[in-house]
Design an enzyme around this catalytic site. Structure first.
Site, short mmCIF file in Angstrom:
data_model
loop_
_atom_site.label_atom_id
_atom_site.label_comp_id
_atom_site.label_asym_id
_atom_site.label_seq_id
_atom_site.Cartn_x
_atom_site.Cartn_y
_atom_site.Cartn_z
N ASP A 34 0.76 -1.25 -0.07
CA ASP A 34 -0.01 -0.02 -0.05
C ASP A 34 0.80 1.34 0.11
O ASP A 34 0.49 2.31 0.31
CB ASP A 34 -1.03 0.15 1.33
CG ASP A 34 -0.33 -0.03 2.63
OD1 ASP A 34 1.11 -0.58 2.43
OD2 ASP A 34 -0.80 -0.25 3.60
N HIS A 238 23.25 1.53 -18.92
CA HIS A 238 22.26 1.91 -17.93
C HIS A 238 22.36 1.42 -16.56
O HIS A 238 21.55 0.98 -15.86
CB HIS A 238 20.98 1.75 -18.22
CG HIS A 238 20.55 2.79 -19.40
ND1 HIS A 238 19.31 2.61 -20.24
CD2 HIS A 238 21.12 3.89 -19.98
CE1 HIS A 238 19.53 3.35 -21.27
NE2 HIS A 238 20.33 4.32 -20.96
N ASP A 255 26.57 9.87 -14.74
CA ASP A 255 25.50 10.26 -15.67
C ASP A 255 24.29 10.64 -14.56
O ASP A 255 23.47 9.87 -14.30
CB ASP A 255 25.00 9.42 -16.71
CG ASP A 255 24.08 9.72 -17.74
OD1 ASP A 255 23.36 10.77 -17.43
OD2 ASP A 255 24.04 9.15 -18.77
N ASP A 266 20.73 16.81 -18.08
CA ASP A 266 21.33 15.55 -18.24
C ASP A 266 22.76 15.44 -18.65
O ASP A 266 23.08 16.06 -19.65
CB ASP A 266 20.40 14.73 -19.40
CG ASP A 266 20.77 13.29 -19.73
OD1 ASP A 266 21.74 12.83 -19.00
OD2 ASP A 266 20.33 12.78 -20.89
N HIS A 345 25.83 3.79 -28.74
CA HIS A 345 24.56 4.54 -28.55
C HIS A 345 24.97 6.02 -29.49
O HIS A 345 25.85 6.05 -29.91
CB HIS A 345 24.28 5.00 -26.99
CG HIS A 345 25.58 5.50 -26.48
ND1 HIS A 345 25.63 7.02 -26.66
CD2 HIS A 345 26.55 5.21 -25.49
CE1 HIS A 345 26.58 7.34 -25.86
NE2 HIS A 345 27.14 6.28 -25.20
N HIS A 349 20.06 13.49 -27.73
CA HIS A 349 18.37 13.15 -27.84
C HIS A 349 17.79 14.49 -27.28
O HIS A 349 18.50 15.30 -26.42
CB HIS A 349 18.18 12.09 -26.93
CG HIS A 349 18.75 12.07 -25.41
ND1 HIS A 349 18.17 12.86 -24.57
CD2 HIS A 349 19.74 11.64 -24.85
CE1 HIS A 349 18.85 12.92 -23.25
NE2 HIS A 349 19.77 12.18 -23.51
N HIS A 356 14.35 12.42 -22.19
CA HIS A 356 14.28 12.19 -23.38
C HIS A 356 12.92 12.66 -23.87
O HIS A 356 11.88 11.84 -23.86
CB HIS A 356 14.23 10.27 -23.66
CG HIS A 356 15.71 9.90 -23.14
ND1 HIS A 356 15.65 8.43 -23.02
CD2 HIS A 356 16.77 10.33 -22.81
CE1 HIS A 356 16.89 8.26 -22.48
NE2 HIS A 356 17.40 9.36 -22.47
N GLU A 380 26.63 13.68 -26.32
CA GLU A 380 27.18 12.83 -25.45
C GLU A 380 27.91 11.57 -26.13
O GLU A 380 27.41 10.40 -25.98
CB GLU A 380 26.12 12.54 -24.44
CG GLU A 380 24.72 11.85 -25.15
CD GLU A 380 23.88 11.31 -24.24
OE1 GLU A 380 24.13 10.39 -23.26
OE2 GLU A 380 22.60 11.66 -24.34
N TYR A 384 33.68 2.79 -25.06
CA TYR A 384 33.45 1.74 -23.91
C TYR A 384 34.19 0.63 -24.57
O TYR A 384 33.86 -0.26 -25.44
CB TYR A 384 32.21 1.32 -23.90
CG TYR A 384 30.92 2.50 -23.74
CD1 TYR A 384 30.93 3.24 -22.29
CD2 TYR A 384 30.43 3.26 -24.82
CE1 TYR A 384 30.09 4.13 -22.27
CE2 TYR A 384 29.92 4.33 -24.41
CZ TYR A 384 29.50 4.96 -23.62
OH TYR A 384 28.78 6.02 -23.24
N ARG A 402 32.12 8.80 -20.94
CA ARG A 402 31.26 9.59 -21.87
C ARG A 402 31.44 10.95 -21.25
O ARG A 402 31.64 11.09 -20.01
CB ARG A 402 30.02 8.82 -21.47
CG ARG A 402 28.83 9.47 -22.15
CD ARG A 402 27.45 8.84 -22.20
NE ARG A 402 26.68 8.49 -20.96
CZ ARG A 402 26.72 7.43 -20.23
NH1 ARG A 402 27.34 6.19 -20.72
NH2 ARG A 402 26.13 7.34 -19.24
N GLU A 404 28.90 14.35 -21.61
CA GLU A 404 27.57 14.83 -22.04
C GLU A 404 27.22 16.30 -21.48
O GLU A 404 27.22 16.42 -20.26
CB GLU A 404 26.63 13.94 -21.54
CG GLU A 404 25.11 14.12 -21.70
CD GLU A 404 23.83 13.20 -21.37
OE1 GLU A 404 24.31 12.62 -20.08
OE2 GLU A 404 22.97 13.02 -21.94
MN LIG Z 1 21.69 11.84 -22.10
#
Ligand SMILES: [Mn+2]
Length: 441
Positions: A34, A238, A255, A266, A345, A349, A356, A380, A384, A402, A404
């Site tokens: 709940d 991710h 990130d 972002d 990737h 975006h 996004h 970004e 890798y 990365r 970004e």
């Molecule tokens: Mn991004």
């Protein structure tokens, strides 16, 4: 805010072409048994109403060149409010939103048939079908039963997802201001993370520090699940577990972005846990940085996200050839998608109320969207290197980077909204040597 909302609604009504539109607010989502997740308003509903109320509906019924705007919200209920918090009630909601009329949510299904009557088309976001279609279906059924009515009733549906997405894509000055505020808090959180991270600390501590800064400086919290990835965790795009210990010699790939008034930032930065990049780490980092800076220069009105991505890929592949990570002819490596082993990737975006943001990447004619002043998106690039890739010099295996930033398109280029966050090797190493307490609320 009323003028801002009015202008958004006017543009939206023009796209409806006479159709009646129905937009649902979000409801609470169950967490377990709940308990519920914190409430987060549906971006489209918020865009047109600025309301944080759950379980509400917004109906727009065009009449000639104007339209009637009708809101349905939960009624005031002192007993319920004691348990679950204040409700606006219809009077206050009408005042905040500047809509023409506001009723209790209990009247929604009763009144929907008369609101839809006279319209040939009913418009809604098809991605919200589950929440809105049952009510529309009931209203259409009720209208259909009035066999002798000479008034038109909806016989067509219109998906407004792309319409409202494209509208949201071009930001007003007010919206860019919200994104600047989100970016300013994100700046503090990334600086603090660089300063506090050290071998022996944990990803969780860094994650918690960033959350504290997002909230403590007046943000809504994070705009999406923070990725705080040490060492090889950075290879998982991710990664959100954030539960490992930080080891000497590793880099952290973070990130994470603050949400402010529901607008997202972002940002990704990669930095050394002990404050100093190794030679291999800095060589790989510099390739990614060169690609990112080059994309920032390259981007501007008329360009497409696809062109920016291609540009990033060219710089990354050149750099990887120089480091001996890839071998062969640059254009062939790109044409055959060989780079995707190391750069799987896209380069950016749309960004806005959603991290996004909802707009498609295609315009009304199903062609790639050309950038226009006021559009916001991310740049970004990343690299890798799988830990067991024997085609790559040993010193690069298992490394990830990365970088970004968030940009808004200007009349002749882009403005980097997150440019203040340390990014060059020198800036990042200097930021790692700072005291994180400087950035606390
Ligand atoms: Mn991004």
């Amino acid at each position: 805010m009323h003028n801002e909302l009015k202008s958004r609604r006017e543009k939206f009504i023009a796209l409806l072409d006479g159709a009646a539109a129905v937009l649902p607010a979000t409801s609470h989502q169950k967490r377990s048994n709940d308990t519920e997740f914190p409430f987060r308003q549906c971006s489209n509903f918020y865009y047109l109403t600025n309301l944080h109320e759950p379980d509400a509906f917004f109906v727009i019924t065009p009449k000639g060149k104007t339209a009637v705007t009708t809101l349905f919200v939960r009624p005031k209920d002192p007993a319920m409010e004691q348990w679950t918090g204040l409700r606006l009630g219809s009077e206050k909601a009408k005042e905040i939103t500047g809509v023409d009329q506001c009723f209790d949510i209990g009247d929604f299904e009763k009144m929907l048939p008369e609101l839809l009557a006279g319209h040939e088309t009913v418009a809604y976001d098809f991605y919200e079908s589950e929440r809105i279609w049952p009510s529309i279906h009931k209203a259409l059924t009720a209208l259909r039963r009035k066999r002798n009515s000479t008034e038109a009733r909806p016989i067509k549906t219109l998906d407004i997802s792309d319409h409202i997405g494209r509208l949201r894509l071009v930001k007003s000055d007010y919206e860019i201001e919200q994104m600047r505020k989100a970016a300013a808090i994100t700046d503090k959180a990334h600086r603090a993370a660089m300063a506090m991270s050290a071998p022996g600390k944990t990803e969780k501590e860094v994650h918690a520090l960033m959350e504290y800064i997002f909230l403590g400086h007046g943000g809504d919290g994070n705009a999406y699940d923070n990725i705080v990835a040490t060492g090889e965790n950075g290879l998982i795009l991710h990664y959100v577990e954030n539960d490992q210990e930080i080891k000497d010699g590793d880099t952290l790939l973070i990130d994470a972005g603050c949400q402010f008034n529901l607008y997202a930032s972002d940002v990704t930065r990669t930095f050394p846990a002990n404050g100093k990049f190794t030679d291999a780490q800095s060589a790989l980092y510099q390739v990614c940085l060169d690609a990112q800076l080059s994309c920032l220069n390259f981007a501007g009105p008329g360009k497409t996200l696809k062109e920016i991505h291609h540009h990033a890929v060219e710089v990354l592949v050149d750099g990887m050839i120089k480091l001996g990570i890839m071998k062969g002819d640059r254009d062939a490596l790109i044409k055959e998608d060989k780079f995707k082993t190391y750069y799987p990737h896209g380069t950016g975006h749309w960004l806005g109320l959603d991290v996004h943001d909802q707009s498609p990447y295609l315009n009304e004619n199903w062609e790639l969207t050309n950038l226009e002043k006021g559009m916001c998106f991310t740049i970004e690039p990343g690299l890798y290197i799988p830990k067991d890739d024997e085609n790559v010099p040993a010193e690069f295996r298992g490394l990830s980077v990365r970088i970004e930033d968030d940009v808004v398109v200007t009349k002749d280029g882009v403005e980097n909204l997150t440019s203040s966050i340390p990014k060059t090797i020198e800036e990042v190493e200097a930021a790692c040597a700072n005291d994180y307490k400087e950035y606390l609320p």
